[in-house]
Design a protein around this motif. Structure first.
Motif, PDB file in Angstrom:
ATOM      1  N   LEU A  88       0.820  -1.207   0.000  1.00 36.04           N
ATOM      2  CA  LEU A  88       0.000   0.000   0.000  1.00 36.04           C
ATOM      3  C   LEU A  88       0.855   1.260   0.000  1.00 36.04           C
ATOM      4  O   LEU A  88       0.513   2.253  -0.648  1.00 36.04           O
ATOM      5  N   ARG A  89       1.968   1.236   0.698  1.00 34.07           N
ATOM      6  CA  ARG A  89       2.837   2.418   0.707  1.00 34.07           C
ATOM      7  C   ARG A  89       3.486   2.647  -0.651  1.00 34.07           C
ATOM      8  O   ARG A  89       3.631   3.784  -1.089  1.00 34.07           O
ATOM      9  N   GLU A  90       3.838   1.566  -1.293  1.00 37.73           N
ATOM     10  CA  GLU A  90       4.401   1.710  -2.639  1.00 37.73           C
ATOM     11  C   GLU A  90       3.344   2.194  -3.619  1.00 37.73           C
ATOM     12  O   GLU A  90       3.615   3.057  -4.461  1.00 37.73           O
ATOM     13  N   GLU A  91       2.136   1.666  -3.511  1.00 39.18           N
ATOM     14  CA  GLU A  91       1.066   2.049  -4.434  1.00 39.18           C
ATOM     15  C   GLU A  91       0.652   3.506  -4.256  1.00 39.18           C
ATOM     16  O   GLU A  91       0.303   4.178  -5.227  1.00 39.18           O
ATOM     17  N   THR A  92       0.641   3.991  -3.025  1.00 42.42           N
ATOM     18  CA  THR A  92       0.253   5.379  -2.780  1.00 42.42           C
ATOM     19  C   THR A  92       1.400   6.347  -2.997  1.00 42.42           C
ATOM     20  O   THR A  92       1.201   7.565  -2.982  1.00 42.42           O
ATOM     21  N   GLY A  93       2.618   5.838  -3.180  1.00 35.34           N
ATOM     22  CA  GLY A  93       3.771   6.713  -3.355  1.00 35.34           C
ATOM     23  C   GLY A  93       4.256   7.336  -2.068  1.00 35.34           C
ATOM     24  O   GLY A  93       4.919   8.371  -2.096  1.00 35.34           O
ATOM     25  N   TYR A  94       3.957   6.695  -0.937  1.00 34.60           N
ATOM     26  CA  TYR A  94       4.373   7.233   0.356  1.00 34.60           C
ATOM     27  C   TYR A  94       5.818   6.815   0.625  1.00 34.60           C
ATOM     28  O   TYR A  94       6.108   5.938   1.417  1.00 34.60           O
ATOM     29  N   LEU A  95       6.719   7.486  -0.064  1.00 33.89           N
ATOM     30  CA  LEU A  95       8.120   7.086  -0.102  1.00 33.89           C
ATOM     31  C   LEU A  95       8.763   7.076   1.272  1.00 33.89           C
ATOM     32  O   LEU A  95       9.538   6.177   1.611  1.00 33.89           O
ATOM     33  N   VAL A  96       8.428   8.067   2.095  1.00 39.81           N
ATOM     34  CA  VAL A  96       9.062   8.176   3.401  1.00 39.81           C
ATOM     35  C   VAL A  96       8.663   7.037   4.340  1.00 39.81           C
ATOM     36  O   VAL A  96       9.342   6.786   5.337  1.00 39.81           O
TER      37      VAL A  96
END
Length: 260
Positions: free
Chosen positions: A202-210
């Protein structure tokens, strides 16, 4: 310190171009740049004022810096809050800032955190927008401050079901991660691996890089040695790319070779 120590006020970008720009900066750890974009609106709009406060509180959790600016932004948001929803969201943010201060050892503000989160619960009815985030943060308090994993799991599951129902991918990534961590404590490695894998996805899909490096490190804890080394190496490269945030992740990656 575990990845779960970094839950944030989770709001994915809306269709507003300004929200999109704020999200892109925030997701890369550029909290002050994101807050600056909100300055014109934050002077008079409760939503923008709260969003600016959230950014600065999040910066405190990731870097253990900027406490004064976070307090200033939070007081401004509280002064503009007029509805129960606005007051409840501001109280939730105040509770989270006090929790962060306690967790990171800056100053023990546990009583303040409990009071503020309790006030938020009185203002935000079950099912109301913002209630899932509140349930998640109360779960964090139960786990990390009160040492009550049963109460923590109840809060996480309420937040998890609400977040999934609302399609809040970022909050879901945090609830998956916390439920995975509790599964580790219960000796259920398969369930833990599932939770950590979903969180990373989910973090990769949303672009939540940090938030990706902490998710990689969490998953590495339940993978075989060779795969764990690869995941930690990827996390270490991303950690360095982002300038060493989240700060608390550094000790976990200190022994990681520079080439991964």
């Amino acid at each position: 310190m575990t990845e779960t120590a970094v839950p944030l006020s989770v709001r994915s970008a809306s269709g507003d171009p300004l929200d999109g720009a704020v999200w892109r900066l925030r997701s890369r750890g550029c909290w002050e740049d994101a807050a600056a974009l909100l300055e014109p609106r934050a002077a008079g709009e409760p939503r923008a004022a709260l969003a600016r406060a959230e950014l600065r509180v999040e910066r405190c959790m990731f870097t253990s810096e900027g406490w004064g600016r976070a307090e200033e932004a939070l007081r401004a948001a509280e002064s503009l809050a007029h509805t129960d929803a606005e007051r409840g969201a501001a109280a939730c943010e105040r509770g989270y800032l006090a929790f962060a201060s306690t967790l990171l050892g800056v100053r023990d503000r546990a009583d303040e955190a409990r009071a503020a989160l309790g006030r938020a619960a009185a203002l935000l009815a079950p099912g109301a927008p913002g209630r899932a985030l509140l349930d998640f943060r109360r779960g964090l308090m139960a786990e990390h401050v009160s040492g009550n994993p049963q109460a923590a799991e109840a809060g996480y599951r309420r937040a998890h079901n609400d977040a999934l129902g609302r399609g809040d991918a970022l909050l879901s990534s945090y609830t998956w991660q916390r439920l995975g961590a509790l599964a580790v404590l219960n000796g259920d490695v398969a369930e833990a691996r599932h939770g950590f894998t979903e969180s990373l996805r989910l973090r990769e899909e949303t672009g939540y890089l940090v938030g990706v490096a902490p998710a990689l490190v969490a998953l590495a804890e339940v993978e075989p040695e060779q795969e764990a080394l690869r995941l930690r190496g990827e996390a270490a490269r991303l950690f360095r790319l982002l300038g060493g945030v989240p700060r608390w992740l550094g000790p976990k990656l200190a022994e990681q070779p520079a080439d991964g």
